[in-house]
Design an enzyme around this catalytic site. Structure first.
Site, PDB file in Angstrom:
ATOM      1  N   THR A  23      -9.322   1.604   7.044  1.00  0.00           N
ATOM      2  CA  THR A  23      -8.422   0.147   7.559  1.00  0.00           C
ATOM      3  C   THR A  23      -7.164   0.685   8.277  1.00  0.00           C
ATOM      4  O   THR A  23      -7.111  -0.896   7.956  1.00  0.00           O
ATOM      5  CB  THR A  23      -9.030  -0.869   6.170  1.00  0.00           C
ATOM      6  OG1 THR A  23      -8.340  -0.038   5.067  1.00  0.00           O
ATOM      7  CG2 THR A  23     -10.448  -1.423   5.516  1.00  0.00           C
ATOM      8  N   ALA A  24      -7.060   1.447   7.338  1.00  0.00           N
ATOM      9  CA  ALA A  24      -5.446   2.122   8.664  1.00  0.00           C
ATOM     10  C   ALA A  24      -5.220   1.640  10.053  1.00  0.00           C
ATOM     11  O   ALA A  24      -5.767   1.176  10.672  1.00  0.00           O
ATOM     12  CB  ALA A  24      -4.591   2.968   7.146  1.00  0.00           C
ATOM     13  N   TYR A  25      -4.647   3.825  10.071  1.00  0.00           N
ATOM     14  CA  TYR A  25      -4.953   3.846  11.487  1.00  0.00           C
ATOM     15  C   TYR A  25      -5.835   3.213  12.317  1.00  0.00           C
ATOM     16  O   TYR A  25      -6.199   3.257  13.702  1.00  0.00           O
ATOM     17  CB  TYR A  25      -4.017   4.896  11.763  1.00  0.00           C
ATOM     18  CG  TYR A  25      -3.374   5.922  13.463  1.00  0.00           C
ATOM     19  CD1 TYR A  25      -3.181   4.570  14.036  1.00  0.00           C
ATOM     20  CD2 TYR A  25      -3.058   6.521  13.116  1.00  0.00           C
ATOM     21  CE1 TYR A  25      -2.995   4.853  14.984  1.00  0.00           C
ATOM     22  CE2 TYR A  25      -2.273   6.735  14.577  1.00  0.00           C
ATOM     23  CZ  TYR A  25      -2.036   5.986  15.709  1.00  0.00           C
ATOM     24  OH  TYR A  25      -1.735   6.271  16.681  1.00  0.00           O
ATOM     25  N   ALA A  26      -7.200   4.580  11.294  1.00  0.00           N
ATOM     26  CA  ALA A  26      -8.507   4.597  11.896  1.00  0.00           C
ATOM     27  C   ALA A  26      -8.476   2.881  12.676  1.00  0.00           C
ATOM     28  O   ALA A  26      -8.977   2.664  13.725  1.00  0.00           O
ATOM     29  CB  ALA A  26      -9.234   5.191  11.509  1.00  0.00           C
ATOM     30  N   ASP A  52       0.553  -1.233   0.219  1.00  0.00           N
ATOM     31  CA  ASP A  52       0.081   0.396  -0.076  1.00  0.00           C
ATOM     32  C   ASP A  52       0.636   1.696  -0.072  1.00  0.00           C
ATOM     33  O   ASP A  52       0.351   2.380  -0.557  1.00  0.00           O
ATOM     34  CB  ASP A  52      -1.168   0.209   1.664  1.00  0.00           C
ATOM     35  CG  ASP A  52      -2.065  -0.735   1.232  1.00  0.00           C
ATOM     36  OD1 ASP A  52      -1.701  -1.535  -0.382  1.00  0.00           O
ATOM     37  OD2 ASP A  52      -2.468  -1.042   2.260  1.00  0.00           O
ATOM     38  N   ASN A 110      -4.875   8.392   2.455  1.00  0.00           N
ATOM     39  CA  ASN A 110      -5.523   7.312   4.267  1.00  0.00           C
ATOM     40  C   ASN A 110      -5.981   8.004   5.889  1.00  0.00           C
ATOM     41  O   ASN A 110      -6.920   7.663   5.464  1.00  0.00           O
ATOM     42  CB  ASN A 110      -4.280   6.637   4.500  1.00  0.00           C
ATOM     43  CG  ASN A 110      -4.226   5.100   4.089  1.00  0.00           C
ATOM     44  OD1 ASN A 110      -5.085   4.773   3.936  1.00  0.00           O
ATOM     45  ND2 ASN A 110      -3.007   4.394   4.243  1.00  0.00           N
ATOM     46  N   ASP A 142      -4.570  10.704  23.437  1.00  0.00           N
ATOM     47  CA  ASP A 142      -3.187  10.923  22.845  1.00  0.00           C
ATOM     48  C   ASP A 142      -3.272  11.528  21.871  1.00  0.00           C
ATOM     49  O   ASP A 142      -1.946  11.642  20.671  1.00  0.00           O
ATOM     50  CB  ASP A 142      -3.266   9.377  22.534  1.00  0.00           C
ATOM     51  CG  ASP A 142      -2.084   8.072  23.742  1.00  0.00           C
ATOM     52  OD1 ASP A 142      -1.817   9.120  24.824  1.00  0.00           O
ATOM     53  OD2 ASP A 142      -1.906   7.408  23.728  1.00  0.00           O
TER      54      ASP A 142
END
Lengths: 566, 466
Positions: B329-332, B202, B288, B318
C-alpha cells in the site's frame, strides 16, 4: 500488571527450545559439548534474570533436561538429512553453526549472516532451510525479551514447505485417465500415448466415452453422408484410426455425471490446452490424482510438458521423479434465499437423516462437506470447486451490477461495475489478468479479488489470505440480478437474497512440474502472456568505449555470478 | 517399474473398496436408531469414519467440531486458517506428497496469532514523530502515564530531550530525568526493550523497524500522523488500550520484512579469495520496500532480475520496487500493483514506469531469493534505497539480494487483522469509496412486497455470520 500468559512458563520455554532446535536458530548448538551447554544455559539465565528464583531453578532443570534430548534429536535429524543429501557439506555448516551459537547474544548481529552462509551451503546441498520455504511464516515467534505469540495448540499445523513438494507413489499407479482436447491435431499424440501406456506400461487407460464417438476414430461412419472435406480428413487419419481401433477394447470409458471417478484413477494425463486441466479439475470434486499436462493447445499456462518425448517424461513421472505444484481451488457454495428458509425450518429435524439421504443422492459429493451439513450449516450439495476463478457479472442486463462483498462475515465493499472476479493464484493469469490484477505465483496462499470495469477510480484489486471466507451477494438496492459462472461453466443467476460463499478448498490440483515450480511459472508467463517481452536497449557506444577495459571483466563477473547462484 | 518410493509405514493405503458410497451405506443403519435431536457432533463423528482419508481430515477438523454448537460454523476450521496450505496431501489412490521430514514445519495459523507476555514488560520505547508540535502533548501525557501509573522504564531517543519546545513544557521537565535515552547507531537496543509505542504516522513504525534489525518487540502504533496504514490505534483513550495490551489482550499482525544485502563487486573479489565467510554486515531489513531506480540519470535504467538464481527478466524503465505485503500500500500501489494483505506470505515485484506494455506486477512466494543487478549493457548505474533511507549507488557488477527475513515486525491490531486492514484501506486510500447508485423506482415498486423481506433476510444473514 501481572504476567498474564495463560501457559505455564516452563512449557513455554520448552517450546522455545524446541523451536530453536528445529529451526537451528541461535542457542540451538546441536551436538555441542557439555561446556557449551552450560554456557548456553547461562545465557538462558541472563534472559530470565528478572524472574523469581524458584521459577528459574525449576525451569533451569527442566530446560536443561530438555536440552539434552533436544540436542540428540537435532543431531539425528541432521544426520538423516546428511544421508539423504550431500554427506560432507552438513558437518561443516553444523560446526559453523555451533561456533556462532556460542557467541550468540553478544555478536548476534552476525547470526543472520552466519545463517546466510549456512543457508547457502544448505542450498547447494539441496536441502532448503526455513527462509527458503516458499510459504514463509516466521519461525521466530519471540519479539523482544518479553513478547511472544501465544501458543494455541489447536491452531498449530504441520505443513510441508511447498518448495520441497515432490510426488511420490505409495502404490504403483495402475489406472490412468487420459483427457484430450477435441481437436483432430491431438489425435495422433493421443493414440500414440494410449498405445504406449497400454502396451509398454500395462496400465488401465480410462477415456471419456465421447472419445469413442469421435467420428475420426470410427470406421462405421457413413462417409457418403459427410462433406468432401470431412472425407479427406477421415482418409488422412486412416493410420491413426487403425491403431486406435486395435486398442479400443482395452480402454475403460466413463461419462461425466454418470460415473463416479473418485478413487478409481491413479494418474491423469492431459493432452491439449488449459481447458483440459480445468476439465480434470471439474471431474474430481474431491481429491485429484496427480495431473501431467502436455502442451498441445493454444495457451499453455497449466500445461508445461512438450509432447515430443512423452515416453521418457511419463516414465520419469511414473517412477516418482517429479516436482509438484499444488494449485489451490476455490470452494463455491450458492445459498438460495428460499433454501435458507427451508433449512431453518428443518433445523430441528434430523439433520443427520437428511444428510445421509443427501450423501446417497450426491454420492460423488464430498463427505466432509456433507458432514458439515450436520453441524447445522447450509447444505452444500451445490458446492463447486473451481481452479481458475468464479465470476459474478451483470449478465445480459445493461445496468451496473451492484454486488456486496463480505469477508469472514464483515462487510468490505460494494462493487458497482460489470462484476467481480474471485480467483485463485492459478487464475491470476486468466480473466483476472485481463481485468488488471497482478500476477500471483500458484504457491502463494492467497485469493485474488478483482473488479471488472468498476465505476470507481479507486478499486484496485486486492489479495487476501487463502483461508478467509468471502460472501458475495447482490446489494439489496441493486437494480438487477447477477450471473455467476464457475471456471466459465455452470452459469446461473444470483437473485436478490441469494449469496455465494467462496473459500479455499482443501483439495488442490496437484499438477506435475516439468522442471520446478518457479521455472515452469516464468516460462508460462513468457510464452503465454509475453510477460515483459521487449527489445532490449543497446549499450551506448561511448559508454562501452569508456569502460572498454572493464567490460570483458564485467562479463566474467557476470558468468561468475551465475555459477555462484547455482 | 521397480523404483517406486516405498510407502511410509504409518499411512495405510486406501483400498478401493472403501469408497464413500459403500461407506455411506454401511453407516446408514447405525444412525437410524440415533435420537433425532441435535447430536450433531456425534453425527458428524459417525460419518467421519467414512474413509480413511476423511478420517485424517476430520482429525484436523475434529478439534474444532468438538466444541461446535450449531450456529458457529466451526466446521470450516481448516480453511479458516489465514495461511492455508492444503492439509490434504493425498491425490487419488496412489499419489501423495513425498514426506520429507526436514521440510515439515510447524506453524501457527496467522488467524489465531495473539500476543502473550511471558514476563511482564518493564521497559517501553516511545517513538514519536519528529518536528511535529501536535504530537508533543500526547507524548508527554503518555510518558507520564507509563512512568507513574505503570511504573515502567521509558526509553526515548536522545534527540527528544533536546527538543526545545518540549523542554518548555513543565510536565515534561518534571519527568525528564526519569527517561532513559539512546542514540541510534551508538546504543544497541537488542533485548533491552520489551515493548514499543509509536506516536505519529507510518514513519514512526518504519523507524522502529529500522532500530531493531533483529527481533522486534511488539509495536503498538497510535495514529497521529497524516497517513495511518500501520497505525491502527486512536489516542483518545490510550490508557485503556495500553492496559489491555499490557495485559496481553491483543491480536498480532506479523508484518514480514525483507532482508536486503548489497554485494559489491570489489568485495566479492575479496570474498572469493578468503573463501566464503564474507559476512553480510550490510544487510538491511526493510518493512515497506526496497527501491532500485535510475537516480539522477536521465537514461532508462536497465536492471536484471534473478529469482533463486534463475534469470527472470530485465526491467527497462525508471526502476523496480520489491515490497512486502505491508509495502503493497506504499510505493507499489502508486506504481500500479495490487494490494496484498500483510498475512499473505509473498513478495511483490513492481516495475516503475516500465517501457513495456506487458510488465504486469507479479507476486512471488515469500521464501524465494531475488537478486537484482544492473544489466551489463546498461547505460548507467542504478540507485538503491531501503524504506526510503540509506540511498546508495548500485554499480555494474554489484548485486542486491532480497529475501524475506525471519524477523517480522509484530504490530498489535486494534481489532483484528482483517478489520484493521480494510479500515486502513478505506481511511488511507479511500479504497473503492464511491457514491452508491440508487435503487430504481420502478424496480422497487415491482419488488415492493419483497423488499422488506430482503432486508430482513440480510439482517438474518449477518446474524448467521457472527
Amino acid at each position: 500488571m501481572a504476567c498474564l500468559s495463560d501457559i505455564d512458563l516452563a512449557t513455554l520455554h520448552q517450546h522455545r527450545l524446541e523451536e530453536r532446535f528445529s529451526y537451528k536458530l541461535a542457542w540451538s548448538g546441536a551436538g555441542a559439548g557439555l561446556q557449551q551447554q552450560q554456557q548456553q544455559l547461562t545465557h538462558y539465565n541472563d534472559l530470565l534474570v528478572r524472574h523469581s528464583a524458584s521459577l528459574q531453578r525449576q525451569r533451569l532443570s527442566k530446560s536443561g533436561g530438555y536440552y539434552k534430548s533436544g540436542a540428540r534429536t537435532g543431531n539425528s535429524s541432521s544426520g538423516s538429512s546428511n544421508k539423504h543429501q550431500q554427506p560432507d557439506n552438513m558437518p561443516t555448516s553444523q560446526s559453523q553453526q555451533n561456533s556462532s551459537n556460542n557467541n550468540d547474544r553478544n555478536n548476534s548481529m552476525d547470526d543472520e549472516d552466519e545463517r546466510d552462509n549456512y543457508y547457502r551451503s544448505r542450498r547447494r546441498s539441496g536441502t532448503w532451510p526455513r527462509t527458503r520455504s516458499l510459504n514463509a511464516p516466521s519461525p521466530f515467534q519471540q519479539f523482544g525479551p518479553c513478547g511472544r505469540i501465544m501458543k494455541n495448540s489447536a491452531m498449530v499445523m504441520q505443513i510441508q514447505d511447498p518448495a520441497s513438494q515432490r510426488l511420490t507413489w505409495y502404490k504403483p499407479p495402475l489406472t490412468v485417465l487420459v483427457i484430450k482436447k477435441k481437436d483432430s491435431q491431438v489425435l495422433l499424440p493421443f493414440v500414440q500415448l494410449v498405445e504406449w501406456l497400454v502396451q509398454e506400461k500395462h496400465m488401465v487407460v480410462w477415456v471419456e466415452s465421447a472419445v469413442l464417438e469421435d467420428k475420426l476414430l470410427r470406421d462405421d461412419v457413413k462417409l457418403e453422408q459427410e462433406s468432401a472435406k470431412f472425407r479427406g480428413v477421415h482418409e488422412k487419419f486412416c493410420g491413426v484410426r487403425a491403431r486406435f481401433l486395435a486398442l479400443r477394447d482395452k480402454l475403460v470409458t466413463f461419462k461425466d455425471g454418470r460415473d463416479d471417478l473418485t478413487d478409481r484413477i491413479d494418474f491423469i494425463v492431459c493432452l491439449g490446452g488449459d481447458g483440459t486441466l480445468l476439465y480434470a479439475s471439474q471431474l474430481f470434486q474431491q481429491s485429484v490424482p496427480p495431473v501431467m499436462a502436455f502442451y498441445l493447445g493454444s495457451l499453455g499456462f497449466l500445461t508445461p510438458f512438450q509432447c515430443d518425448n512423452f515416453q521418457e517424461q511419463v516414465t520419469n513421472v511414473l517412477e516418482g521423479h517429479a516436482a509438484l505444484t499444488l494449485r489451490s481451488r476455490l470452494r463455491c457454495v450458492i445459498h438460495r434465499k428460499g433454501e435458507r428458509r427451508k433449512e431453518s425450518l428443518q433445523q430441528q429435524q434430523s439433520a443427520l437423516h437428511i444428510g445421509l439421504q443427501k450423501s446417497n443422492l450426491h454420492r460423488h459429493m464430498n463427505n466432509v462437506e456433507f458432514n458439515s451439513n450436520n453441524n447445522g450449516s447450509p447444505p452444500s450439495s451445490n458446492s463447486i470447486l473451481v481452479l481458475n476463478e468464479v465470476v459474478i457479472n451483470r449478465g445480459p442486463s445493461p445496468y451496473l451490477s451492484n454486488i456486496d462483498i463480505f469477508l469472514d462475515g464483515k462487510y468490505i465493499t460494494s462493487v458497482q461495475g460489470d462484476g467481480l472476479i474471485v480467483s485463485t493464484p492459478t487464475g491470476s493469469t486468466a480473466y483476472a489478468a485481463a481485468a488488471g490484477a497482478s500476477i500471483i505465483h500458484p504457491s502463494v496462499p492467497a485469493i485474488l479479488v478483482t473488479p471488472i470495469c468498476p465505476h470507481s477510480l479507486s478499486f484496485r484489486p486486492i489479495v487476501v489470505p487463502a483461508g478467509v471466507e468471502l460472501k458475495i451477494s447482490i446489494s439489496p438496492d441493486s437494480r438487477n440480478t447477477s450471473r455467476v459462472s464457475f471456471d466459465g461453466r455452470n452459469d446461473q443467476e444470483l437473485h436478490h437474497g441469494d449469496s455465494l460463499r467462496v473459500t479455499t478448498s482443501i483439495y488442490p490440483v496437484p499438477s506435475i512440474c516439468s522442471q520446478d515450480q518457479i521455472t515452469d511459472w516464468f516460462d508460462s508467463l513468457a510464452e503465454g502472456l509475453h510477460w515483459n517481452v521487449r527489445k532490449r536497449q543497446k549499450c551506448l557506444d561511448e559508454l562501452s568505449d569508456l569502460t572498454a577495459s572493464g567490460s570483458e571483466d564485467k562479463l566474467d563477473e557476470f558468468d561468475y555470478l551465475k555459477i555462484y547462484d547455482e
